[in-house]
Write a protein that holds these residues in place. Structure first.
Motif, PDB file in Angstrom:
ATOM      1  N   LYS A  16       0.642  -1.138   0.099  1.00  0.00           N
ATOM      2  CA  LYS A  16       0.112  -0.064   0.066  1.00  0.00           C
ATOM      3  C   LYS A  16       0.788   1.253   0.087  1.00  0.00           C
ATOM      4  O   LYS A  16       1.933   1.331   0.873  1.00  0.00           O
ATOM      5  N   ILE A  17       0.615   2.174  -0.839  1.00  0.00           N
ATOM      6  CA  ILE A  17       1.460   3.507  -0.749  1.00  0.00           C
ATOM      7  C   ILE A  17       0.497   4.651  -0.906  1.00  0.00           C
ATOM      8  O   ILE A  17      -0.738   4.472  -1.369  1.00  0.00           O
ATOM      9  N   TYR A  18       0.815   5.661  -0.540  1.00  0.00           N
ATOM     10  CA  TYR A  18       0.114   7.074  -0.365  1.00  0.00           C
ATOM     11  C   TYR A  18       0.741   7.943  -1.478  1.00  0.00           C
ATOM     12  O   TYR A  18       2.071   7.993  -1.692  1.00  0.00           O
ATOM     13  N   LEU A  19      -0.206   8.518  -2.316  1.00  0.00           N
ATOM     14  CA  LEU A  19       0.311   9.536  -3.377  1.00  0.00           C
ATOM     15  C   LEU A  19      -0.344  10.889  -3.091  1.00  0.00           C
ATOM     16  O   LEU A  19      -1.045  11.036  -2.559  1.00  0.00           O
ATOM     17  N   ASP A  20       0.519  11.988  -3.374  1.00  0.00           N
ATOM     18  CA  ASP A  20       0.135  13.164  -3.361  1.00  0.00           C
ATOM     19  C   ASP A  20       0.720  14.086  -4.391  1.00  0.00           C
ATOM     20  O   ASP A  20       1.840  13.488  -4.966  1.00  0.00           O
ATOM     21  N   ILE A  21       0.116  15.060  -5.217  1.00  0.00           N
ATOM     22  CA  ILE A  21       0.600  16.076  -6.253  1.00  0.00           C
ATOM     23  C   ILE A  21       0.555  17.212  -5.587  1.00  0.00           C
ATOM     24  O   ILE A  21      -0.503  17.808  -5.038  1.00  0.00           O
ATOM     25  N   VAL A  22       1.711  18.134  -5.718  1.00  0.00           N
ATOM     26  CA  VAL A  22       1.866  19.354  -5.533  1.00  0.00           C
ATOM     27  C   VAL A  22       1.941  20.213  -7.010  1.00  0.00           C
ATOM     28  O   VAL A  22       2.561  19.820  -7.707  1.00  0.00           O
ATOM     29  N   GLY A  23       1.288  21.232  -6.968  1.00  0.00           N
ATOM     30  CA  GLY A  23       1.274  22.178  -8.403  1.00  0.00           C
ATOM     31  C   GLY A  23       0.189  22.774  -8.582  1.00  0.00           C
ATOM     32  O   GLY A  23      -0.923  22.415  -8.043  1.00  0.00           O
ATOM     33  N   PRO A  24       0.079  23.331  -9.892  1.00  0.00           N
ATOM     34  CA  PRO A  24       1.039  23.548 -10.664  1.00  0.00           C
ATOM     35  C   PRO A  24       2.192  24.493  -9.973  1.00  0.00           C
ATOM     36  O   PRO A  24       1.855  25.575  -9.120  1.00  0.00           O
ATOM     37  N   LEU A  25       3.277  24.402 -10.337  1.00  0.00           N
ATOM     38  CA  LEU A  25       4.411  25.329  -9.956  1.00  0.00           C
ATOM     39  C   LEU A  25       4.957  26.049 -11.189  1.00  0.00           C
ATOM     40  O   LEU A  25       4.771  25.818 -12.279  1.00  0.00           O
ATOM     41  N   THR A  26       5.981  26.761 -10.971  1.00  0.00           N
ATOM     42  CA  THR A  26       6.798  27.273 -12.212  1.00  0.00           C
ATOM     43  C   THR A  26       7.255  26.501 -13.004  1.00  0.00           C
ATOM     44  O   THR A  26       7.753  25.285 -12.721  1.00  0.00           O
ATOM     45  N   ILE A  35       4.939  18.195  -8.800  1.00  0.00           N
ATOM     46  CA  ILE A  35       5.626  17.230  -7.996  1.00  0.00           C
ATOM     47  C   ILE A  35       4.984  15.812  -7.453  1.00  0.00           C
ATOM     48  O   ILE A  35       3.789  16.504  -6.917  1.00  0.00           O
ATOM     49  N   LEU A  36       5.193  14.833  -7.804  1.00  0.00           N
ATOM     50  CA  LEU A  36       4.511  13.524  -7.273  1.00  0.00           C
ATOM     51  C   LEU A  36       5.130  13.116  -6.461  1.00  0.00           C
ATOM     52  O   LEU A  36       6.452  12.680  -6.444  1.00  0.00           O
ATOM     53  N   THR A  37       4.582  12.900  -4.974  1.00  0.00           N
ATOM     54  CA  THR A  37       5.202  12.305  -3.894  1.00  0.00           C
ATOM     55  C   THR A  37       4.479  10.886  -3.804  1.00  0.00           C
ATOM     56  O   THR A  37       3.289  10.852  -3.868  1.00  0.00           O
ATOM     57  N   ALA A  38       5.353   9.835  -3.403  1.00  0.00           N
ATOM     58  CA  ALA A  38       4.831   8.487  -2.948  1.00  0.00           C
ATOM     59  C   ALA A  38       5.636   7.832  -1.565  1.00  0.00           C
ATOM     60  O   ALA A  38       6.627   8.183  -1.577  1.00  0.00           O
ATOM     61  N   GLN A  39       4.584   7.498  -0.634  1.00  0.00           N
ATOM     62  CA  GLN A  39       5.188   7.054   0.328  1.00  0.00           C
ATOM     63  C   GLN A  39       4.633   5.512   0.568  1.00  0.00           C
ATOM     64  O   GLN A  39       3.648   5.323   0.608  1.00  0.00           O
ATOM     65  N   ASP A  40       5.781   4.764   1.041  1.00  0.00           N
ATOM     66  CA  ASP A  40       5.308   3.215   1.249  1.00  0.00           C
ATOM     67  C   ASP A  40       4.530   3.320   2.727  1.00  0.00           C
ATOM     68  O   ASP A  40       5.284   3.693   3.731  1.00  0.00           O
ATOM     69  N   ASP A  41       3.454   2.389   2.907  1.00  0.00           N
ATOM     70  CA  ASP A  41       2.794   2.328   4.155  1.00  0.00           C
ATOM     71  C   ASP A  41       3.780   1.906   5.051  1.00  0.00           C
ATOM     72  O   ASP A  41       3.773   2.323   6.414  1.00  0.00           O
ATOM     73  N   LEU A  42       4.475   0.557   5.116  1.00  0.00           N
ATOM     74  CA  LEU A  42       4.930  -0.093   6.046  1.00  0.00           C
ATOM     75  C   LEU A  42       6.269   0.346   6.287  1.00  0.00           C
ATOM     76  O   LEU A  42       6.562   1.015   7.594  1.00  0.00           O
TER      77      LEU A  42
END
Length: 185
Positions: A16-26, A35-42
């Protein structure tokens, strides 16, 4: 299928992973605005990557195709007009470039372990539109995959190339791809 929210912790990395997107940026020099971020749950392993847009196919390509270990295999469709008299008006290169809603891309790129989803009914109820599978083997003309959900979970199947003929075009053409699409988990 409704979204199911669970509170259980994963038992293995990248289950299981968590995703988030930040933007739009320059916009960067390479054309990226998000910017796409992903974090592993475990393990809580985190990664950030820049992407040009928020489209699902961009996220799937960046997250799944670029980060899964293994060799990338290309499945190119065979595109042709159905009326031989129109061949000169619609060359193969033009047909290959068409990216239409509901139609697979000319070049589908997969790796073993990629999660895919059926877009056509092949063998109901086992293989029908919406069935999720994990790629097991990438053969030249078929893909071997394992069904991930429902009654047939864990069953291995072969997915052949399936002709697709869009009906919302001013001319008739046929695309012969595999009948599936890459899915972002």
């Amino acid at each position: 299928m409704p979204l199911v929210i669970t509170s259980s912790t994963s038992s293995q990395p990248f289950e299981k992973i968590y995703l988030d997107i930040v933007g739009p940026l320059t916009c960067s020099q390479s054309g990226n605005k998000y910017i796409l971020t992903a974090q592993d749950d475990l393990t809580k392993y985190s990664i950030a990557m820049t992407i040009p847009d928020q489209e699902a196919k961009t996220i799937a390509k960046e997250l799944i195709q670029e980060k899964i270990a293994g060799e990338l295999k290309n499945y190119k469709s065979v595109d042709s007009v159905t009326n031989e008299d129109e061949v000169v008006n619609y060359p193969t290169e033009f047909l290959n470039s068409l990216d239409l809603p509901g139609l697979l891309p000319h070049n589908l790129q997969l790796k073993i372990g990629s999660v895919i989803i059926m877009l056509r009914n092949i063998n109901q109820p086992r293989l029908c539109n919406g069935t999720r599978l994990a790629v097991k083997k990438l053969l030249n003309n078929v893909i071997e995959a394992t069904i991930l959900k429902e009654k047939y979970k864990g069953e291995d199947v072969l997915i052949p190339r399936i002709p697709m003929i869009p009906n919302d075009m001013p001319f008739n053409f046929k695309r012969l791809p595999c009948g599936l699409h890459l899915q972002c988990r």
